[in-house]
Design a protein around this motif. Structure first.
Motif, mmCIF file in Angstrom:
data_model
loop_
_atom_site.group_PDB
_atom_site.id
_atom_site.type_symbol
_atom_site.label_atom_id
_atom_site.label_comp_id
_atom_site.label_asym_id
_atom_site.label_seq_id
_atom_site.Cartn_x
_atom_site.Cartn_y
_atom_site.Cartn_z
ATOM 1 N N GLY A 32 -3.640 -7.602 -7.191
ATOM 2 C CA GLY A 32 -2.692 -6.750 -6.486
ATOM 3 C C GLY A 32 -2.929 -6.862 -4.991
ATOM 4 O O GLY A 32 -3.918 -7.466 -4.553
ATOM 5 N N VAL A 33 -2.031 -6.286 -4.213
ATOM 6 C CA VAL A 33 -2.161 -6.367 -2.755
ATOM 7 C C VAL A 33 -1.838 -5.023 -2.116
ATOM 8 O O VAL A 33 -1.118 -4.184 -2.673
ATOM 9 N N LEU A 34 -2.365 -4.843 -0.914
ATOM 10 C CA LEU A 34 -2.022 -3.721 -0.057
ATOM 11 C C LEU A 34 -1.143 -4.245 1.067
ATOM 12 O O LEU A 34 -1.461 -5.272 1.677
ATOM 13 N N LEU A 35 -0.051 -3.558 1.344
ATOM 14 C CA LEU A 35 0.839 -3.945 2.436
ATOM 15 C C LEU A 35 0.679 -2.951 3.582
ATOM 16 O O LEU A 35 0.806 -1.741 3.387
ATOM 17 N N MET A 36 0.427 -3.482 4.782
ATOM 18 C CA MET A 36 0.235 -2.621 5.949
ATOM 19 C C MET A 36 1.275 -2.948 7.021
ATOM 20 O O MET A 36 1.957 -3.960 6.966
ATOM 21 N N ASP A 37 1.343 -2.059 8.025
ATOM 22 C CA ASP A 37 2.255 -2.255 9.155
ATOM 23 C C ASP A 37 3.690 -2.479 8.689
ATOM 24 O O ASP A 37 4.345 -3.455 9.057
ATOM 25 N N LEU A 38 4.170 -1.569 7.858
ATOM 26 C CA LEU A 38 5.550 -1.663 7.373
ATOM 27 C C LEU A 38 6.521 -1.580 8.552
ATOM 28 O O LEU A 38 6.328 -0.789 9.472
ATOM 29 N N GLN A 39 7.559 -2.407 8.507
ATOM 30 C CA GLN A 39 8.569 -2.405 9.556
ATOM 31 C C GLN A 39 9.814 -1.655 9.096
ATOM 32 O O GLN A 39 10.004 -1.392 7.911
ATOM 33 N N THR A 40 10.657 -1.300 10.071
ATOM 34 C CA THR A 40 11.860 -0.540 9.741
ATOM 35 C C THR A 40 12.798 -1.348 8.845
ATOM 36 O O THR A 40 13.519 -0.789 8.037
ATOM 37 N N ASP A 41 12.772 -2.658 8.989
ATOM 38 C CA ASP A 41 13.564 -3.545 8.125
ATOM 39 C C ASP A 41 12.605 -4.592 7.576
ATOM 40 O O ASP A 41 12.514 -5.710 8.087
ATOM 41 N N ASP A 42 11.890 -4.225 6.521
ATOM 42 C CA ASP A 42 10.777 -5.038 6.033
ATOM 43 C C ASP A 42 11.180 -5.841 4.802
ATOM 44 O O ASP A 42 11.664 -5.280 3.817
ATOM 45 N N ALA A 43 10.970 -7.156 4.871
ATOM 46 C CA ALA A 43 11.350 -8.034 3.761
ATOM 47 C C ALA A 43 10.302 -8.073 2.663
ATOM 48 O O ALA A 43 10.565 -8.587 1.563
ATOM 49 N N ARG A 44 9.119 -7.546 2.906
ATOM 50 C CA ARG A 44 8.036 -7.707 1.943
ATOM 51 C C ARG A 44 8.200 -6.898 0.655
ATOM 52 O O ARG A 44 7.980 -7.441 -0.436
ATOM 53 N N PRO A 45 8.542 -5.597 0.720
ATOM 54 C CA PRO A 45 8.619 -4.836 -0.544
ATOM 55 C C PRO A 45 9.512 -5.471 -1.599
ATOM 56 O O PRO A 45 9.060 -5.668 -2.745
#
Length: 344
Positions: free
Chosen positions: A125-138
């Protein structure tokens, strides 16, 4: 020294390699006595599972990933990440999990890294940090089927579980305090504008100033480094209408601003009040000691790691709201200079 193998354990125990595999993986097929003997010999020899081999047989990698999109020089001096990682590690070590940490240049490269980690079964699994207002990662991580927990406000994390605190509430507390001291000209030196938590703080600052009946605060966005923080602070301090209080989005920039104030013969807090976001040893060794927004950062990391391991185990995990950061006034804040209007 040669790494011990399952064949070494089998020879010592006088059993087949299949029996050793059954015992070490807690599978049926061997007696309780044999299982205990095999595990004791494995411990004595210092045997550890091969993560690559386990991945090929469908086992877990016993590792989680964390990619960071910030300059390496920032990670070396900003206490937040080290404290956050210490909290993550405090949970992982109890479960014999490793942390895969890598610096990446962009969202695209982080997504590709996660795709490779997951495809090669290097992480569970991974942790996602520094989410952006328009984030492509999720959405990309969700499409991979890779268990993930996002550190950021739920409105940008998609269907991924979010670990978050209400930064807006903290901003309102700071502004109420400064306004009560008589400050009407407040400024903020912020982090990157694209970050979701920066946008939350931006919006909250505007609302808090309106609520306090004071002019809207000036905001300068930076990259969180001391150099950028000092440059932004200098531009504010030499402006024709200098702010009487400046809030900084991290400790490094606030400490850099103290040097700029000294350079310009401004006294803190007599001429200028300074507030730092996130307490660290840096905020307490400078003079004056900095007023801070403080939170339990290691606890934040520990909650994120616990949520991720629960997700990996197949549990239902929802959003987790942690306590908002609290404002602690210290030596760097005081009333505005005499002669500055206190009226609203």
């Amino acid at each position: 020294m040669k790494r011990p193998t399952m064949a070494d354990i089998a020879r010592r125990a006088g059993v087949s390699k299949v029996a050793v595999s059954y015992a070490l993986n807690d599978l049926p097929g061997v007696s309780a006595t044999t299982r205990a003997s095999i595990k004791s010999i494995a411990e004595e020899l210092g045997w550890r599972p091969n993560s690559a081999a386990r991945a090929l047989t469908g086992g877990r990698a016993q590792a989680v990933g964390l990619a960071v999109r910030r300059p390496a020089r920032t990670l070396g001096v900003e206490p937040f990440f080290m404290e956050f990682i210490s909290g993550v590690e405090s949970v992982l070590v109890e479960r014999a999990y490793a942390l895969m940490l890598q610096i990446v240049a962009s969202q695209e490269s982080e997504i590709e890294l996660c795709r490779r980690w997951w495809g090669e079964r290097r992480v569970d699994g991974v942790l996602l940090m520094d989410l952006q207002t328009d984030d492509a990662r999720p959405p990309a991580i969700e499409a991979l089927g890779l268990p993930a927990v996002a550190i950021g406000p739920p409105h940008v994390t998609g269907t991924l579980p979010a670990i978050w605190s209400d930064d807006g509430e903290s901003v309102h507390e700071i502004v109420r305090y400064l306004a009560a001291l008589g400050h009407r000209r407040i400024a903020r030196v912020a982090g990157p504008a694209a970050l979701a938590h920066t946008a939350v703080r931006d919006a909250a600052l505007s609302a808090a100033c309106r609520d306090a009946g004071i002019p809207e605060a000036a905001v300068i966005h930076t990259d969180y480094t001391g150099d950028e923080g000092a440059r932004a602070a200098r531009s504010l301090m030499i402006s024709p209408v200098r702010p009487t209080a400046i809030v900084f989005d991290n400790d490094i920039m606030a400490v850099a601003a103290l040097s700029v104030a000294q350079e310009l013969n401004l006294s803190v807090p007599a001429d200028l009040s300074v507030v730092a976001w996130d307490e660290s040893p840096l905020t307490q060794v400078v003079r004056p000691v900095l007023s801070v927004v403080t939170r339990d950062i290691p606890g934040h990391g520990a909650r994120a790691a616990s949520a991720l391991l629960s997700l990996v185990a197949g549990d239902d995990v929802g959003n987790v709201r942690v306590g908002c950061a609290g404002f602690v006034p210290r030596g760097s804040t005081g009333p505005p200079p005499s002669g500055v209007s206190h009226s609203r």
